[in-house]
Design a protein around this motif. Structure first.
Motif, PDB file in Angstrom:
ATOM      1  N   GLN A   1       0.848  -1.187   0.000  1.00  0.00           N
ATOM      2  CA  GLN A   1       0.000   0.000   0.000  1.00  0.00           C
ATOM      3  C   GLN A   1       0.893   1.250   0.000  1.00  0.00           C
ATOM      4  O   GLN A   1       2.020   1.223   0.466  1.00  0.00           O
ATOM      5  N   PRO A   2       0.345   2.397  -0.510  1.00  0.00           N
ATOM      6  CA  PRO A   2       1.154   3.631  -0.521  1.00  0.00           C
ATOM      7  C   PRO A   2       1.457   4.095   0.904  1.00  0.00           C
ATOM      8  O   PRO A   2       0.686   3.873   1.826  1.00  0.00           O
ATOM      9  N   PHE A   3       2.598   4.773   1.010  1.00  0.00           N
ATOM     10  CA  PHE A   3       3.011   5.348   2.302  1.00  0.00           C
ATOM     11  C   PHE A   3       3.863   6.569   2.014  1.00  0.00           C
ATOM     12  O   PHE A   3       4.670   6.569   1.077  1.00  0.00           O
TER      13      PHE A   3
ATOM     14  N   ALA B   1       4.494  -0.054  -0.496  1.00  0.00           N
ATOM     15  CA  ALA B   1       5.425  -0.370   0.585  1.00  0.00           C
ATOM     16  C   ALA B   1       5.860  -1.831   0.505  1.00  0.00           C
ATOM     17  O   ALA B   1       5.030  -2.735   0.325  1.00  0.00           O
ATOM     18  N   ALA B   2       7.167  -2.055   0.626  1.00  0.00           N
ATOM     19  CA  ALA B   2       7.727  -3.409   0.542  1.00  0.00           C
ATOM     20  C   ALA B   2       8.722  -3.606   1.678  1.00  0.00           C
ATOM     21  O   ALA B   2       9.064  -2.672   2.414  1.00  0.00           O
ATOM     22  N   GLU B   3       9.180  -4.862   1.822  1.00  0.00           N
ATOM     23  CA  GLU B   3      10.108  -5.195   2.909  1.00  0.00           C
ATOM     24  C   GLU B   3      11.377  -4.358   2.843  1.00  0.00           C
ATOM     25  O   GLU B   3      11.980  -4.045   3.859  1.00  0.00           O
ATOM     26  N   ARG B   4      11.768  -3.955   1.632  1.00  0.00           N
ATOM     27  CA  ARG B   4      12.993  -3.154   1.506  1.00  0.00           C
ATOM     28  C   ARG B   4      12.873  -1.794   2.172  1.00  0.00           C
ATOM     29  O   ARG B   4      13.865  -1.145   2.491  1.00  0.00           O
TER      30      ARG B   4
ATOM     31  N   GLN C   1       7.634   0.559   9.911  1.00  0.00           N
ATOM     32  CA  GLN C   1       7.270  -0.815  10.226  1.00  0.00           C
ATOM     33  C   GLN C   1       5.947  -1.167   9.556  1.00  0.00           C
ATOM     34  O   GLN C   1       5.110  -0.288   9.318  1.00  0.00           O
ATOM     35  N   PHE C   2       5.770  -2.472   9.288  1.00  0.00           N
ATOM     36  CA  PHE C   2       4.505  -2.953   8.752  1.00  0.00           C
ATOM     37  C   PHE C   2       3.567  -3.345   9.877  1.00  0.00           C
ATOM     38  O   PHE C   2       3.984  -3.849  10.924  1.00  0.00           O
ATOM     39  N   SER C   3       2.293  -3.117   9.670  1.00  0.00           N
ATOM     40  CA  SER C   3       1.286  -3.629  10.596  1.00  0.00           C
ATOM     41  C   SER C   3       0.912  -5.046  10.163  1.00  0.00           C
ATOM     42  O   SER C   3       0.738  -5.322   8.971  1.00  0.00           O
TER      43      SER C   3
END
Length: 667
Positions: A41-43, A118-121, A143-145
């Motif tokens: 998702q965008p961030f 948004a990605a792990e990188r 951080q990711f939720s």
């Protein structure tokens, strides 16, 4: 610091000329579009610059993964903003100028970096800074939720209890970010808004109740549930002990605790357990010669013999004992430790004690660290220095017995260097026929050796080792000369070596004959207005005695010199002196000269300097004092540059080691 890719250097060179209105008081902060990001998702990351009115500068965003290379850079030029260095992957990221960046008067300006998916990188620390102003923002950890993945209970299987007992079940969710909230339901009605379910005075009517825990992610609004069914056993109604909990005893004491049960039908049997081990099969728990390892919770279980229904009663045993140091180490070694200087060293003391205790780490009588009610104390040197050599002690104690202590020795090996705690003297003065001691104070470990030389005609004439004294890592070398003659005057060199990894210390000392001071240098004169002239000069060697300065002047139309009545005492070699000659005629030419003298006499005046006073109506705004002082400072700096150049050439082998440089320190 500017951090750009090689391809951006030419653009940065052009930009440098524009960065002329940096607000040094500006502050930066970085924030996210929300507390957490969602995968794919965008961030948006926003860098906010406060107190930014009239700002011209470069705003950069960095990540912990590449802290030395800007991820993106935006250029603010007063009332305009542009992306100076765009993201390397434009399909994944985009940068933009936000509110306030199109107005020079706006005190708050915002700069955005949009992460399209948004990605792990992207999970890392982000921050921004303002180039040239040297201002950096806070760190934003992206951080990711996620979660919840599953729900667990503590205890894991809360199913069976005895009537009248209480039951506490804690619900926990795994994989939650942010932490999940938990609640408990019974027959679709909430009975606890927290993760803890507390049931008291359970009765037989509650058998078969189904309790459900729901764990909810407050950011994603996702949830997981888990439930258990309650089974209630009846009797015994209560269990009592003949003492209260906690029970406090001292190490070495004996203790007996009795357990009783009421309304057992049929009669109850008893067991005492400690850490899951049976300590007694009767209602009485007897403990003899108690030690510290006996401390903890003891459980009395009353059980009906046919239904195996039971009720527990717990007593906590608190065993008090004296402090003992279980470990004192330097870099995890309990013996003497030797390290090279600038090595990291950690002093650690582990203590076993009950009740509360104090721990001190000391170097002789100096307390390095003191902690209370802790089992461990640490002190760390990021770079151990020579002066950290010594014995270090750990002291621990409580109210059971007096303080105990242990020590360990740290030895830091270091090459010889001047002892900054002792004023360094590189110039010595002696009268012909007198005696003088050339002295140097150093820090070194192991103990250094001193070798003295007389530098004569490019040769080093060995004078031996002189005398030396060592205290710890401090050493003093001394060379005493008696019945000094003219041939003894000159430059002496001392080489200090101790076998440490770095090179030896080599210092040159000057020996002068006591006499008149040197003639001042760098004399300059400049009009200080229509009626005054400023004279500035550079103070040189005082000849071994306090010196004074006499300033004389005369008009170019007369041969009669006039003394300035003000006294000018010496300040030290290479100090800048100045004098103002007042009550002069406007638009007139004057000659000035300076004389240095001491109790031995003088060598002569400086060369005459000319200056012309300004006309009555000033035609220039130049400040005479600033110009004259600037000239003398320039002369002093030139002398320093020459000295440094000679030292560099000597280090590169272009000048022989006997060149007359005052001090050479080999690193």
């Amino acid at each position: 610091m500017f951090l750009f890719l090689e391809s951006e250097k030419s653009r940065f060179t052009n930009l440098q000329l524009k960065l002329t209105n940096i607000n040094r008081s500006s502050s930066l902060s970085i924030s996210g579009s929300s507390s957490y990001a969602v995968l794919n998702q965008p961030f948006t990351l926003t860098c906010t610059v406060s107190q930014a009115a009239g700002l011209s500068g470069l705003v950069q965003l960095f990540t912990k993964k590449s802290p030395n290379v800007a991820f993106v850079a935006l250029s603010q030029n007063v009332a305009s903003c542009s992306v100076f260095n765009p993201p390397a992957e434009p399909l994944k990221y985009s940068a933009s100028c936000g509110s306030g960046t199109d107005s020079s008067s706006s005190s708050t300006k915002k700069y955005h970096l949009r992460i399209n998916r948004a990605a792990e990188r992207d999970v890392t620390d982000w921050w921004c800074d303002l180039v040239t102003a040297g201002t950096r923002s806070n760190t934003f950890s992206l951080q990711f939720s996620s979660g919840p993945d599953s729900v667990t209970f503590s205890p894991p299987s809360p199913r069976s209890v005895a009537e009248g007992d209480g039951l506490i079940v804690t619900c926990a969710a795994t994989g939650c970010n942010p932490p999940c909230s938990c609640s408990w339901n019974l027959r679709n009605q909430q009975i606890s808004p927290t993760s803890q379910l507390k049931l008291t005075n359970i009765n037989r009517s509650q058998t078969g109740n189904v309790y459900t825990c729901t764990a909810t992610n407050p950011f994603l609004s996702t949830s997981e549930t888990k439930q258990f069914t309650l089974t209630v056993y009846y009797g015994p109604d209560s269990v009592q002990l003949n003492t209260t909990s906690p029970l406090t005893v001292k190490e070495g004491d004996n203790v007996a605790v009795s357990c009783e049960a009421t309304n057992c039908s049929p009669s109850c049997s008893f067991t005492w357990k400690f850490k899951s081990q049976i300590k007694s099969a009767s209602s009485v728990l007897s403990l003899n010669n108690i030690n510290r390892y006996s401390a903890g919770d003891y459980t009395c279980t009353a059980r009906t013999t046919n239904t195996q229904k039971s009720l527990d009663k717990i007593i906590s045993l608190d065993v008090h004992y004296r402090s003992s140091i279980t470990s004192l180490t330097l870099n995890s070694q309990s013996t003497r430790v030797t390290v090279e200087e600038r090595s990291p060293v950690t002093l650690r003391c582990d203590v076993d004690s009950n009740p509360g205790y104090d721990i001190k780490l000391l170097n002789t009588s100096q307390t390095l660290r003191e902690v209370s009610n802790s089992k461990q104390a640490e002190y760390t040197w990021n770079e151990a220095g020579c002066l950290d050599t010594g014995h270090y002690t750990c002291e621990a104690g409580n109210n059971i017995k007096s303080t105990v202590s242990e020590s360990v020795q740290l030895v830091v090996r270091c090459s010889s260097r001047l002892d900054y705690r002792v004023p360094f003297q590189d110039v010595f003065v002696v009268a012909i026929g007198g005696a003088v001691s050339l002295r140097i104070s150093v820090i070194a470990n192991p103990t250094p050796a001193f070798a003295w030389y007389k530098l004569t005609g490019g040769n080093n004439n060995s004078l031996g080792s002189g005398r030396s004294a060592t205290t710890g890592v401090s050493a003093v070398g001394e060379l005493t000369l008696t019945n000094v003659q003219q041939g003894d005057i000159g430059t002496y060199q001392v080489v200090v070596s101790n076998g440490a990894p770095r090179q030896d210390l080599m210092v040159n000392l000057k020996l002068y004959v006591a006499g008149p001071p040197s003639i001042p240098s760098g004399v300059s004169a400049w009009a200080n207005g229509p009626h005054s002239i400023l004279v500035v000069w550079l103070e040189l060697f005082n000849g071994g005695s306090d010196q004074m300065f006499l300033v004389q002047y005369r008009a170019d139309t007369t041969l009669l010199w006039t003394n300035i009545t003000e006294q000018f005492p010496g300040k030290g070699i290479n100090a800048i002196q100045k004098a103002v000659i007042s009550n002069l005629q406007p638009n007139s030419r004057y000659l000035m000269r300076v004389l240095a003298y001491n109790r031995y006499g003088y060598k002569g005046f400086t060369k005459n300097q000319e200056a012309l006073t300004l006309p009555s109506a000033p035609s220039s705004t130049l400040n005479g004092e600033g110009i004259a002082v600037g000239i003398v400072i320039g002369i002093a700096i030139s002398a320093v540059i020459v000295t440094v150049t000679v030292f560099i050439l000597w280090r590169r082998g272009h000048i022989c080691p006997s060149s007359k440089s005052d001090t050479n320190i080999h690193r």
